[in-house]
Design a protein around this motif. Sequence first.
Motif, PDB file in Angstrom:
ATOM      1  N   LEU A   1      16.812 107.993  62.683  1.00 35.93           N
ATOM      2  CA  LEU A   1      15.397 108.279  62.482  1.00 35.93           C
ATOM      3  C   LEU A   1      14.754 107.166  61.653  1.00 35.93           C
ATOM      4  CD1 LEU A   1      13.238 110.466  63.015  1.00 35.93           C
ATOM      5  CD2 LEU A   1      13.904 111.530  60.837  1.00 35.93           C
ATOM      6  N   ILE A   2      13.745 106.517  62.214  1.00 36.32           N
ATOM      7  CA  ILE A   2      13.086 105.410  61.514  1.00 36.32           C
ATOM      8  C   ILE A   2      12.227 105.926  60.361  1.00 36.32           C
ATOM      9  CG2 ILE A   2      11.411 103.533  61.738  1.00 36.32           C
ATOM     10  CD1 ILE A   2      12.353 103.162  64.620  1.00 36.32           C
ATOM     11  N   ASP A   3      11.330 106.867  60.631  1.00 35.72           N
ATOM     12  CA  ASP A   3      10.468 107.453  59.605  1.00 35.72           C
ATOM     13  C   ASP A   3      10.872 108.893  59.343  1.00 35.72           C
ATOM     14  OD1 ASP A   3       8.942 105.161  59.358  1.00 35.72           O
ATOM     15  OD2 ASP A   3       7.405 105.826  60.780  1.00 35.72           O
ATOM     16  N   GLY A   4      10.927 109.274  58.069  1.00 38.22           N
ATOM     17  CA  GLY A   4      11.254 110.660  57.727  1.00 38.22           C
ATOM     18  C   GLY A   4      12.721 110.845  57.418  1.00 38.22           C
ATOM     19  N   GLU A   5      13.053 112.083  57.091  1.00 37.14           N
ATOM     20  CA  GLU A   5      14.418 112.435  56.730  1.00 37.14           C
ATOM     21  C   GLU A   5      14.974 113.477  57.690  1.00 37.14           C
ATOM     22  OE1 GLU A   5      16.179 111.004  54.403  1.00 37.14           O
ATOM     23  OE2 GLU A   5      14.506 109.697  53.809  1.00 37.14           O
ATOM     24  N   PRO A   6      16.284 113.443  57.965  1.00 35.07           N
ATOM     25  CA  PRO A   6      16.891 114.467  58.826  1.00 35.07           C
ATOM     26  C   PRO A   6      16.710 115.857  58.224  1.00 35.07           C
ATOM     27  CG  PRO A   6      18.385 112.620  58.472  1.00 35.07           C
ATOM     28  CD  PRO A   6      17.246 112.420  57.528  1.00 35.07           C
TER      29      PRO A   6
ATOM     30  N   ARG B   1       6.504  98.310  66.690  1.00 36.03           N
ATOM     31  CA  ARG B   1       6.552  98.112  65.242  1.00 36.03           C
ATOM     32  C   ARG B   1       7.729  97.205  64.919  1.00 36.03           C
ATOM     33  NH1 ARG B   1       7.509 103.898  62.701  1.00 36.03           N
ATOM     34  NH2 ARG B   1       8.145 102.648  60.897  1.00 36.03           N
ATOM     35  N   PHE B   2       7.774  96.706  63.699  1.00 32.93           N
ATOM     36  CA  PHE B   2       8.831  95.782  63.296  1.00 32.93           C
ATOM     37  C   PHE B   2      10.212  96.412  63.459  1.00 32.93           C
ATOM     38  CE2 PHE B   2      11.066  93.580  59.579  1.00 32.93           C
ATOM     39  CZ  PHE B   2      11.391  92.465  60.323  1.00 32.93           C
ATOM     40  N   GLU B   3      10.342  97.698  63.133  1.00 35.11           N
ATOM     41  CA  GLU B   3      11.639  98.366  63.235  1.00 35.11           C
ATOM     42  C   GLU B   3      12.143  98.424  64.668  1.00 35.11           C
ATOM     43  OE1 GLU B   3       9.717  99.650  59.447  1.00 35.11           O
ATOM     44  OE2 GLU B   3       9.062  99.451  61.545  1.00 35.11           O
ATOM     45  N   TRP B   4      11.230  98.479  65.646  1.00 37.58           N
ATOM     46  CA  TRP B   4      11.653  98.439  67.057  1.00 37.58           C
ATOM     47  C   TRP B   4      12.370  97.113  67.322  1.00 37.58           C
ATOM     48  CZ3 TRP B   4      12.384  96.336  71.644  1.00 37.58           C
ATOM     49  CH2 TRP B   4      12.458  97.134  72.784  1.00 37.58           C
ATOM     50  N   ILE B   5      11.783  96.038  66.843  1.00 38.09           N
ATOM     51  CA  ILE B   5      12.363  94.710  67.059  1.00 38.09           C
ATOM     52  C   ILE B   5      13.722  94.603  66.371  1.00 38.09           C
ATOM     53  CG2 ILE B   5      12.033  92.240  66.639  1.00 38.09           C
ATOM     54  CD1 ILE B   5       8.968  92.868  66.720  1.00 38.09           C
TER      55      ILE B   5
ATOM     56  N   VAL C   1      21.948 113.403  62.867  1.00 41.50           N
ATOM     57  CA  VAL C   1      20.798 112.540  62.612  1.00 41.50           C
ATOM     58  C   VAL C   1      20.978 111.840  61.271  1.00 41.50           C
ATOM     59  CG1 VAL C   1      18.295 112.413  62.356  1.00 41.50           C
ATOM     60  CG2 VAL C   1      19.306 114.113  63.900  1.00 41.50           C
ATOM     61  N   ILE C   2      20.765 110.518  61.265  1.00 38.97           N
ATOM     62  CA  ILE C   2      20.800 109.757  60.022  1.00 38.97           C
ATOM     63  C   ILE C   2      19.538 108.895  59.945  1.00 38.97           C
ATOM     64  CG2 ILE C   2      23.325 109.686  59.934  1.00 38.97           C
ATOM     65  CD1 ILE C   2      23.203 106.774  60.890  1.00 38.97           C
ATOM     66  N   GLY C   3      19.200 108.439  58.746  1.00 39.20           N
ATOM     67  CA  GLY C   3      18.027 107.607  58.568  1.00 39.20           C
ATOM     68  C   GLY C   3      18.301 106.150  58.911  1.00 39.20           C
ATOM     69  N   PHE C   4      17.235 105.396  59.119  1.00 37.18           N
ATOM     70  CA  PHE C   4      17.328 103.970  59.448  1.00 37.18           C
ATOM     71  C   PHE C   4      18.015 103.205  58.312  1.00 37.18           C
ATOM     72  CE2 PHE C   4      15.205  99.887  60.866  1.00 37.18           C
ATOM     73  CZ  PHE C   4      15.644  99.930  62.181  1.00 37.18           C
TER      74      PHE C   4
ATOM     75  N   ARG D   1      24.421 106.521  74.129  1.00 35.87           N
ATOM     76  CA  ARG D   1      25.279 107.164  73.142  1.00 35.87           C
ATOM     77  C   ARG D   1      24.572 107.355  71.797  1.00 35.87           C
ATOM     78  NH1 ARG D   1      30.520 107.142  74.340  1.00 35.87           N
ATOM     79  NH2 ARG D   1      30.442 108.971  72.982  1.00 35.87           N
ATOM     80  N   VAL D   2      23.633 106.455  71.508  1.00 33.59           N
ATOM     81  CA  VAL D   2      22.870 106.514  70.264  1.00 33.59           C
ATOM     82  C   VAL D   2      21.389 106.478  70.621  1.00 33.59           C
ATOM     83  CG1 VAL D   2      22.375 105.357  68.067  1.00 33.59           C
ATOM     84  CG2 VAL D   2      24.711 105.344  68.983  1.00 33.59           C
ATOM     85  N   VAL D   3      20.576 107.218  69.858  1.00 32.11           N
ATOM     86  CA  VAL D   3      19.128 107.207  70.041  1.00 32.11           C
ATOM     87  C   VAL D   3      18.487 106.803  68.722  1.00 32.11           C
ATOM     88  CG1 VAL D   3      17.067 108.552  70.591  1.00 32.11           C
ATOM     89  CG2 VAL D   3      19.214 109.033  71.780  1.00 32.11           C
ATOM     90  N   ILE D   4      17.589 105.845  68.780  1.00 34.57           N
ATOM     91  CA  ILE D   4      16.798 105.468  67.603  1.00 34.57           C
ATOM     92  C   ILE D   4      15.391 105.997  67.831  1.00 34.57           C
ATOM     93  CG2 ILE D   4      15.915 103.557  66.208  1.00 34.57           C
ATOM     94  CD1 ILE D   4      18.420 101.974  67.015  1.00 34.57           C
ATOM     95  N   ALA D   5      15.009 107.023  67.048  1.00 33.57           N
ATOM     96  CA  ALA D   5      13.743 107.726  67.222  1.00 33.57           C
ATOM     97  C   ALA D   5      12.764 107.337  66.122  1.00 33.57           C
ATOM     98  CB  ALA D   5      13.970 109.232  67.211  1.00 33.57           C
ATOM     99  N   GLU D   6      11.512 107.162  66.497  1.00 31.99           N
ATOM    100  CA  GLU D   6      10.518 106.666  65.541  1.00 31.99           C
ATOM    101  C   GLU D   6      10.231 107.647  64.415  1.00 31.99           C
ATOM    102  OE1 GLU D   6       6.205 104.435  65.498  1.00 31.99           O
ATOM    103  OE2 GLU D   6       6.761 105.572  67.279  1.00 31.99           O
ATOM    104  N   ASP D   7      10.025 108.918  64.769  1.00 28.22           N
ATOM    105  CA  ASP D   7       9.581 109.881  63.765  1.00 28.22           C
ATOM    106  C   ASP D   7       9.964 111.291  64.204  1.00 28.22           C
ATOM    107  OD1 ASP D   7       7.783 110.415  65.847  1.00 28.22           O
ATOM    108  OD2 ASP D   7       6.160 109.297  64.899  1.00 28.22           O
TER     109      ASP D   7
END
Length: 605
Positions: free
Chosen positions: A142-147, A75-79, A155-158, A114-120
């Motif tokens: 977190l790309i989609d959704g709220e912590p 998805r675009f956010e991955w890029i 956890v924080i949002g994109f 050290r950091v993880v970017i998770a889709e959902d």
Amino acid sequence: MTSTLMDRPASVARMFIDRVTTAGSREAFRLPGAGDSWESVSWQTTGDRVTDLAAGLLAVGLEAGERVAIVSGTRFEWILADLAVMCAGGATTTVYPSTIAEDVAYILSDSQSRVVIAEDAAQLAKVRERRAELAEVHTVVLIDGEPGPDDAGWVIGFDELARRGAELLAAKPDAVTERIATIAPDDLATLIYTSGTTGRSKGVRLTHAAWTYQGSTLSSEGILRPDDLQYLWLPLAHAFGKVLLTAQLAIGFATAVDGRVDRIVDNLAVVRPTFMGAAPRIFEKAYAKIVTTIAAEGGPKAKLFDWAISVGRKVSEAKLAGRSVSPLLAAQHRIADALVLRRIRDRFGGRIRFFVSGSAALAPDLARWFHAAGMLILEGYGMTECAAGASVNRPDAFRLGSVGRPLPGTEVTIAEDGEVLMRSPSVMTGYHQLPEATADALHDGWLATGDIGELDADGFLRITDRKKDLFKTSGGKYIAPQPIEGKLLALCPYVSQVVVHGAGRNFCSALIALDPDAVKVWAATQQLGDLPYSELLASAQVHELVQGYIDRLNAQLNRWETIKKFVLLERELTIEDGELTPSLKIRRKKVEAANLDRLDALYTS
């Protein structure tokens, strides 16, 4: 080596910033919107978003060289995330979204991310489940959704990451620019864990220089153009998808992004791209869908289709052989193209200059069918360990059945036992924390690929099989299963996957998974449409259908290669059941082991 290659940027981050500066308002990406609509995003908008996200990573404490894992589909956010990680001086650890929680934890721990970017929420749950094992992970984005309420401070949002970055930039406008300036060509850019067909995955260490070499080489070769439009669905956790993104930065073409595999054909008709990269499985499925649909209709339409394809084949064969097309054949081809072949191309948008096939072997007969329809598939070769690209066919210099000539600056040679060895600026620096495995793979700068191949007199490389997949029958004959499997896939549109078996046996057999949709279409024409799929598979009619194609296959093989018996599997092989890698390669030993009793029965009955 050309000046373009010698003068390549110091880092992928620098390459990206240079592209934003030169392209500005031009289209960079196209994203799916409501219905069939697509939205355009400029290079400048992309650059602004990436800069904010990169600054956000600096704000949460990312140090130069530290790893950030991306657990997401294409998805675009991955890029955006990947570019932001590199612009922040970090290195991306790629994780397939289909990876189970246990393996996600292993990759995050082994990579010291050290950091993880998770889709959902589903991907976040995998990380949360193993949180006790991941002491080094201090932030999850977190790309989609709220912590959730229990994720506060972790956890924080994109958007929140970008907001923190904007705050940092307000105080330190040059924070990201200064970090980019510190990145050296030999710094780690990406850590890709191989999805290998056996054993635990290994982290492949790829530097910025590996990627910039790939991008600059593809730019200098003129294969792709600034006015191209790419359709990108490939898994970005895989090197094939990543190298096409790097090529985009070097060349400046636009990319339409949608990782939903079930939307590929529908989207192609709307987006109308000029090229697309894909694994052979996508071409096999498209071919099967077209051929079986026409066959089910029967009558004059099917006869017209077969005639048009036969005319297309004659024209294709003449062009491939360098012969002129006779006036009569040219006239027939104009009719065939207007009535049939153009409609096939329209299914793919009607503007395809070529497809690029990689990740696994493409059956030459399948490439010839597409060429007969007026679509060129350029097969290439590489592996994660060399940042995806080692050789590729060019639009003006290709041979179907080969993987083309090596890229400029890449050397390929064949060892005494037939193994392909390569030396290239894009070869990995090694496997992460695995010195013995690194020593086994790298010898004086040469990468042992594990593939068996040959170079012809004109420098075109052909890959015949994986070294570990070759087997010997009890009669002492060596068998390369992949070419046999490829021939059957190209012959039979009802076959979805096949595993040729015969190590230590007195003849070859096969495990065959059929395409349920194609079989059901066929069944309706045979007055069998009301039967459940399981009963269809057990029916004499389906076995006779498959046996007919096996007979045609065997007529093309040496006696010792022929398939004497086969088993029809109840379902297609899947990633979820561990039978396919995320890049759609078959884990043949696992499939054989799971069906060993049925295979044994073939040799005792």
